[in-house]
Motif scaffolding. Sequence first.
Motif, short mmCIF file in Angstrom:
data_model
loop_
_atom_site.label_atom_id
_atom_site.label_comp_id
_atom_site.label_asym_id
_atom_site.label_seq_id
_atom_site.Cartn_x
_atom_site.Cartn_y
_atom_site.Cartn_z
N GLY B 4 -60.65 30.81 -26.45
CA GLY B 4 -59.31 29.87 -26.33
C GLY B 4 -58.85 30.10 -24.86
N TYR B 25 -60.15 25.48 -27.58
CA TYR B 25 -61.29 26.37 -28.17
C TYR B 25 -62.64 25.56 -27.99
CZ TYR B 25 -60.29 23.88 -32.34
OH TYR B 25 -59.77 22.91 -33.10
N ILE B 29 -63.47 25.93 -36.46
CA ILE B 29 -62.39 26.93 -36.72
C ILE B 29 -62.08 26.78 -38.27
CG2 ILE B 29 -61.53 27.50 -34.46
CD1 ILE B 29 -59.19 25.52 -35.25
N LEU B 32 -56.17 28.45 -36.89
CA LEU B 32 -55.65 28.57 -35.55
C LEU B 32 -54.14 29.13 -35.75
CD1 LEU B 32 -56.01 26.76 -32.49
CD2 LEU B 32 -53.65 27.56 -32.70
N SER B 51 -57.26 24.25 -40.45
CA SER B 51 -58.24 23.11 -39.85
C SER B 51 -58.17 21.99 -40.70
CB SER B 51 -59.84 23.67 -39.84
OG SER B 51 -60.08 23.78 -41.17
N THR B 67 -58.66 18.72 -34.12
CA THR B 67 -59.92 19.38 -34.30
C THR B 67 -61.09 18.44 -33.75
OG1 THR B 67 -60.25 18.41 -36.62
CG2 THR B 67 -59.50 20.79 -36.48
N THR B 91 -57.83 31.93 -32.47
CA THR B 91 -58.72 31.13 -33.60
C THR B 91 -59.48 32.04 -34.56
OG1 THR B 91 -60.75 30.77 -31.78
CG2 THR B 91 -59.07 29.22 -32.18
N SER B 93 -62.67 31.72 -37.24
CA SER B 93 -63.84 30.77 -37.55
C SER B 93 -64.50 31.34 -38.95
CB SER B 93 -64.81 30.77 -36.49
OG SER B 93 -65.50 31.98 -36.53
#
Lengths: 115, 110
Positions: B4, B25, B29, B32, B51, B67, B91, B93
């Motif tokens: 990020g 980023y 993800i 966030l 997301s 996104t 973030t 993932s």
Amino acid sequence: EPEVTQTPSHQVTQMGQEVILRCVPISNHLYFYWYRQILGQKVEFLVSFYNNEISEKSEIFDDQFSVERPDGSNFTLKIRSTKLEDSAMYFCASSGRTSHRETQYFGPGTRLLVL
Amino acid sequence: SQQGEEDPQALSIQEGENATMNCSYKTSINNLQWYRQNSGRGLVHLILIRSNEREKHSGRLRVTLDTSKKSSSLLITASRAADTASYFCATVSNTDKLIFGTGTRLQVFP
């Protein structure tokens, strides 16, 4: 409001000494983390812990580091033989009463200085 | 690896003005999160956006997420001197860990 607590707030140690940083996560949380922040740099992930075992660790988290949940409340980070470059702010975090990838709540940190 | 990056690195404004901070980023993800850090202190969670969400509000905070551009913004409206702090995006993932950005240092002058 429940919060994550950490002790000590400051720790000064000699290079080569062992240190144990302590954390009390939020009650009923299931996921526990350690992060560190070297002065002036970004916060870096060290390790995550779930169900009494490490679920993920970063490259920083080498054999000198270990974590433990010795009882139902404490979560500790041990550095076996500290190096100068271990000087940083260490943050504990916890999350997940029902699932992971939720908000992580951070403690106030332990500032470690290795001389 | 996912990273990020916030911009600007530093922002100075007068009380009452709005402050906008951006975060980019690199990988997909799950969510966030934005955090605030007062100098030398701990991280305080501000807001989480998933997301599949595009915008979220909490008090004077407004967060957007795009996104397709892999970017997010944090808007603080009607800023106060007490808002002076560093602000980080982070973030998540497909694992639990937070990947933090480099942060924006916000200074609000009374």
